[in-house]
Scaffold this active site. Structure first.
Site, PDB file in Angstrom:
ATOM      1  N   GLU A  55       0.827  -1.207   0.000  1.00  0.00           N
ATOM      2  CA  GLU A  55       0.000   0.000   0.000  1.00  0.00           C
ATOM      3  C   GLU A  55       0.866   1.263   0.000  1.00  0.00           C
ATOM      4  OE1 GLU A  55       0.535  -2.160   2.279  1.00  0.00           O
ATOM      5  OE2 GLU A  55       0.448  -1.367   4.324  1.00  0.00           O
TER       6      GLU A  55
ATOM      7  N   CYS B  65      16.529  -6.620   1.185  1.00  0.00           N
ATOM      8  CA  CYS B  65      16.592  -7.832   2.002  1.00  0.00           C
ATOM      9  C   CYS B  65      17.946  -8.516   1.865  1.00  0.00           C
ATOM     10  CB  CYS B  65      15.485  -8.792   1.609  1.00  0.00           C
ATOM     11  SG  CYS B  65      15.709  -9.431  -0.047  1.00  0.00           S
TER      12      CYS B  65
END
Ligand code: NAD
Length: 505
Positions: free
Chosen positions: A184, A289
């Site tokens: 979002e 990551c």
């Protein structure tokens, strides 16, 4: 040009059954430019009725799409690849605006997604079955690779092009249909990816895009029509998604957070080490990551490298996406900045040495950006909060050990297992490290060992829950199931007589 994103701050549409439609929700999430806080769009919190319509459209489209020949599916993907390349700069521009990434970084995000799409064009060979004739007297066995149905993808904010492109192109070229729930925080890039999808000629219903938060994710995890779930995000959410979706008997792959170590042997090339440590830790504001967040320096000699490392880290600075000299951009949100600054503060309180403190950083002309300056923390111990938690900011921790064995033990004791690297001139040290370290992706004199897309992204331990990893051959297995046919056609049943001859016309 985009048809739906050409306003200054558009209400982001849903994609359902080939149409971009406005949600009827009353709940909208602001999408902001992280360098300015300007609102550049609003993402709808999709209603339950709209979620149901999206899944139903995917179910309906699956009935015919699964029967489209694989070469035809591949041709759509070839056209998609060409369109993504044609719109590379435009996509990177949208991406840079909503993530704050530098333009070069934004282009890299899109490019790594394009490479996965390219690999997806190998679908005709990667979805072939196998056959063995005469496994017993007159019995043949063959396997057929089938799509599994409607698949769902839930993606994080930090790679809004690459990570969605890990998922829906591969799932759909295998004959599945897809429902994507992007982050979002940056839904504009995935929306543009979806527009180009239809321009490439994929039929309505092959891809739906819904927006929202936990409730919309949970809807996908609970709906029995969803057969497989691909998730990328933080470990707590990955754990929740894996548990819920497997409980509901779905096939699941969940890629989680990380703490990646670079082990530096005393025989390594010092300049290369320092150069790579700076880029691998602070590049993309540390919001990767596979970022190197911990340098493990082996031996007494490497302690003398700290001054040069400090100088190199201090030499970079963040800036807005159109600043070609900026090493990285702002963090994604004020909340992310606050979290990173709070974690840096714990290091000071718990006895580490804060050699460079990026808290309270400002950039001229951008007083409201979520800036954190390059941060270097020395003499970190494994019991410290800053080591135990994923920072996801431009901060490099340094730990010191005496031997390679100690370094391996440290890395293996960490619960995460996404990536690691070793810098050394010794083949023996490198071989021992790659053999004994329990981490999914190992770099030897490579700081961020992200595999090319025909391999798979093989994070391990708590950085991955599931069995089959994203992209590469494993993704084709994840998005398909195998049917085995065992048949006997006895020769005694051969037709006879003039009207029964087998002929091919
Ligand atoms: P996040 O876990 O907050 O969100 C990921 C997705 O899950 C988003 O779409 C979000 O809307 C949804 N979500 C958030 N909270 C939820 C909840 N309680 N229940 C269900 N769904 C929920 O992650 P993020 O902050 O967007 O992304 C950063 C994280 O992703 C980092 O931890 C990073 O290491 C990880 N990551 C991992 C990989 C990998 O391949 N291992 C790649 C990129 C990012």
């Amino acid at each position: 040009m985009s048809t739906v994103l050409n306003q200054t701050a558009p209400n982001v549409p849903l994609l359902i059954n080939g149409e971009f439609v406005q949600s009827t929700t009353g709940d909208w999430i602001d999408v902001t430019n992280p360098a300015t806080q300007d609102v550049i769009g609003r993402a709808p919190v999709t209603t339950d009725q709209e979620m149901a319509r999206a899944i139903a459209a995917a179910q309906e489209a699956f009935k015919s799409w699964r029967n489209v020949p694989v070469q035809e599916r591949m041709r759509c993907l070839l056209r998609y690849q060409a369109l993504l390349k044609e719109h590379h700069d435009e996509l990177a521009g949208i991406l840079a605006r909503e993530t704050g990434k530098t333009f070069a970084d934004a282009k890299g995000d899109v490019w790594r997604g394009i490479e996965v799409v390219e690999h997806g064009c190998s679908a005709p060979t990667l979805t072939q079955g196998e056959m063995t004739e005469n496994v017993a007297n007159g019995i043949d066995t063959h396997s057929i690779v089938h799509p599994i149905g409607v698949c769902a993808g839930i993606t994080p904010f930090n790679f809004p092009a690459m990570i969605p492109l890990w998922m829906f192109p591969l799932a759909v070229v295998c004959g599945n249909t897809f429902v994507l729930k992007p982050s979002e925080q940056d839904p504009l890039t995935p929306t543009r990816l979806a527009e180009l999808w239809h321009e490439a000629g994929f039929p309505a219903g092959t891809l739906q895009v819904v927006h929202g938060r936990k409730e919309q994710v949970d809807y996908l995890l609970e709906d029995p029509a969803i057969k497989a779930v691909s998730f990328v995000g933080s470990v707590p959410v990955a754990t929740h998604v894996y548990r819920t979706a497997t409980h509901n008997l779905k096939r699941v792959q969940c890629m989680g957070g990380a703490k990646n170590h670079m082990v530096v042997m005393p025989d390594a090339n010092k300049d290369q080490v320092i150069n790579h440590l700076v880029g691998a830790s602070c590049g993309a504001a540390g919001q990767r990551c596979m970022a190197i967040s911990v340098a493990v320096l082996v031996g007494e000699e490497t302690r003398a490298w700290m001054d040069d490392l400090r100088e190199a880290v201090a030499g970079i600075r963040p800036g807005p996406s159109d600043d070609a000299d900026a090493a990285y951009g702002p963090l994604i949100s004020p909340a992310a900045k606050e979290r990173v600054e709070q974690l840096i503060g714990t290091a000071e309180g718990e006895g580490a040495d804060l050699l460079l403190d990026g808290r309270g950083y400002t950039v001229d002309g951008y007083p409201d950006g979520n800036w954190v300056g390059p941060t270097l923390i020395d003499n970190v111990r494994s019991d410290m909060t800053v080591y135990r938690e994923e920072i996801f900011g431009p901060a490099l921790l340094v730990m010191h050990v005496d031997t390679l064995d100690e370094a391996i033990e440290l890395v293996n004791s960490n619960p995460y297992g996404n990536g690691t690297s070793i810098f050394t001139r010794s083949g023996a040290a490198a071989r021992k490290y790659q053999h004994e370290t329990e981490v999914g992706q190992v770099g030897v004199n490579i700081p961020i060992p992200v595999p090319a897309p025909f391999f798979s992204f093989t994070g391990g331990k708590h950085s991955f829950f599931g069995d089959l990893h994203p992209y590469g051959k494993q993704a084709f297995r994840f998005y398909t199931e195998t049917r085995t046919v065992i048949s006997r056609w006895p020769e005694s049943d051969l037709p006879s007589g003039p009207n029964m001859t087998i002929s091919m016309r």
